[in-house]
Scaffold this motif. Structure first.
Motif, PDB file in Angstrom:
ATOM      1  N   LYS A   1      40.342  34.732  47.665  1.00 12.50           N
ATOM      2  CA  LYS A   1      40.877  33.485  48.236  1.00 12.50           C
ATOM      3  C   LYS A   1      41.382  32.556  47.139  1.00 12.50           C
ATOM      4  O   LYS A   1      42.406  31.897  47.299  1.00 12.50           O
ATOM      5  N   GLU A   2      40.672  32.514  46.032  1.00 16.15           N
ATOM      6  CA  GLU A   2      41.101  31.680  44.904  1.00 16.15           C
ATOM      7  C   GLU A   2      42.416  32.201  44.311  1.00 16.15           C
ATOM      8  O   GLU A   2      43.318  31.424  44.012  1.00 16.15           O
ATOM      9  N   ARG A   3      42.532  33.489  44.189  1.00 16.38           N
ATOM     10  CA  ARG A   3      43.774  34.084  43.662  1.00 16.38           C
ATOM     11  C   ARG A   3      44.938  33.826  44.618  1.00 16.38           C
ATOM     12  O   ARG A   3      46.057  33.567  44.181  1.00 16.38           O
ATOM     13  N   ARG A   4      44.673  33.915  45.920  1.00 22.94           N
ATOM     14  CA  ARG A   4      45.721  33.608  46.904  1.00 22.94           C
ATOM     15  C   ARG A   4      46.163  32.145  46.785  1.00 22.94           C
ATOM     16  O   ARG A   4      47.338  31.846  46.849  1.00 22.94           O
ATOM     17  N   LYS A   5      45.179  31.265  46.625  1.00 23.09           N
ATOM     18  CA  LYS A   5      45.457  29.823  46.524  1.00 23.09           C
ATOM     19  C   LYS A   5      46.383  29.530  45.345  1.00 23.09           C
ATOM     20  O   LYS A   5      47.226  28.651  45.401  1.00 23.09           O
ATOM     21  N   HIS A   6      46.226  30.301  44.279  1.00 23.47           N
ATOM     22  CA  HIS A   6      47.044  30.103  43.086  1.00 23.47           C
ATOM     23  C   HIS A   6      48.298  30.967  43.078  1.00 23.47           C
ATOM     24  O   HIS A   6      48.984  31.059  42.056  1.00 23.47           O
ATOM     25  N   GLY A   7      48.573  31.638  44.213  1.00 26.59           N
ATOM     26  CA  GLY A   7      49.784  32.425  44.337  1.00 26.59           C
ATOM     27  C   GLY A   7      49.774  33.726  43.561  1.00 26.59           C
ATOM     28  O   GLY A   7      50.817  34.312  43.310  1.00 26.59           O
ATOM     29  N   GLU A   8      48.594  34.205  43.193  1.00 21.29           N
ATOM     30  CA  GLU A   8      48.500  35.434  42.439  1.00 21.29           C
ATOM     31  C   GLU A   8      48.528  36.677  43.311  1.00 21.29           C
ATOM     32  O   GLU A   8      48.733  37.778  42.812  1.00 21.29           O
ATOM     33  N   LEU A   9      48.298  36.486  44.601  1.00 21.73           N
ATOM     34  CA  LEU A   9      48.314  37.635  45.540  1.00 21.73           C
ATOM     35  C   LEU A   9      49.230  37.338  46.704  1.00 21.73           C
ATOM     36  O   LEU A   9      49.396  36.248  47.134  1.00 21.73           O
TER      37      LEU A   9
END
Length: 102
Positions: free
Chosen positions: A94-102
């Motif tokens: 979820k954190e990676r998604r929030k930062h646009g990494e996924l």
């Protein structure tokens, strides 16, 4: 086969997974290790876990993923009473998604 031998075999597999260097290596390894159906099943279960952790209801998950109600229920049981594997990785995803990494 002893429990110790079985544990050593699984430890080798898990350590090998940890030793993969990047997404490309990971995809190639799992492509060789698993059938297409096994990969799709794991991908589906993980998607179900993400959706359940986001608060989505069973019927909406069923429609979105095509997962059976039994699969959704099993994943939910793992989220609630499992070994905390999902609970460990879901916040990271979820954190990676929030930062646009996924």
């Amino acid at each position: 086969m002893s429990k110790q031998t079985k544990r050593a075999r699984s430890d080798i597999l898990y350590q090998t997974i940890l030793d993969l260097k990047d997404l490309d290596e990971c995809k190639k390894f799992f492509s060789d290790l698993c059938t297409v159906a096994e990969l799709r099943a794991m991908e589906q279960r993980f998607e179900v876990a993400l959706l359940l952790s986001d608060g989505m209801i069973y019927n909406d998950i069923l429609e979105r993923t095509g997962a059976s109600s039994a699969t959704i229920s099993r994943v939910n049981r793992s989220l609630q009473y499992g070994a905390d594997g999902y609970q460990t990785v879901l916040p990271r995803i979820k954190e990676r998604r929030k930062h646009g990494e996924l």
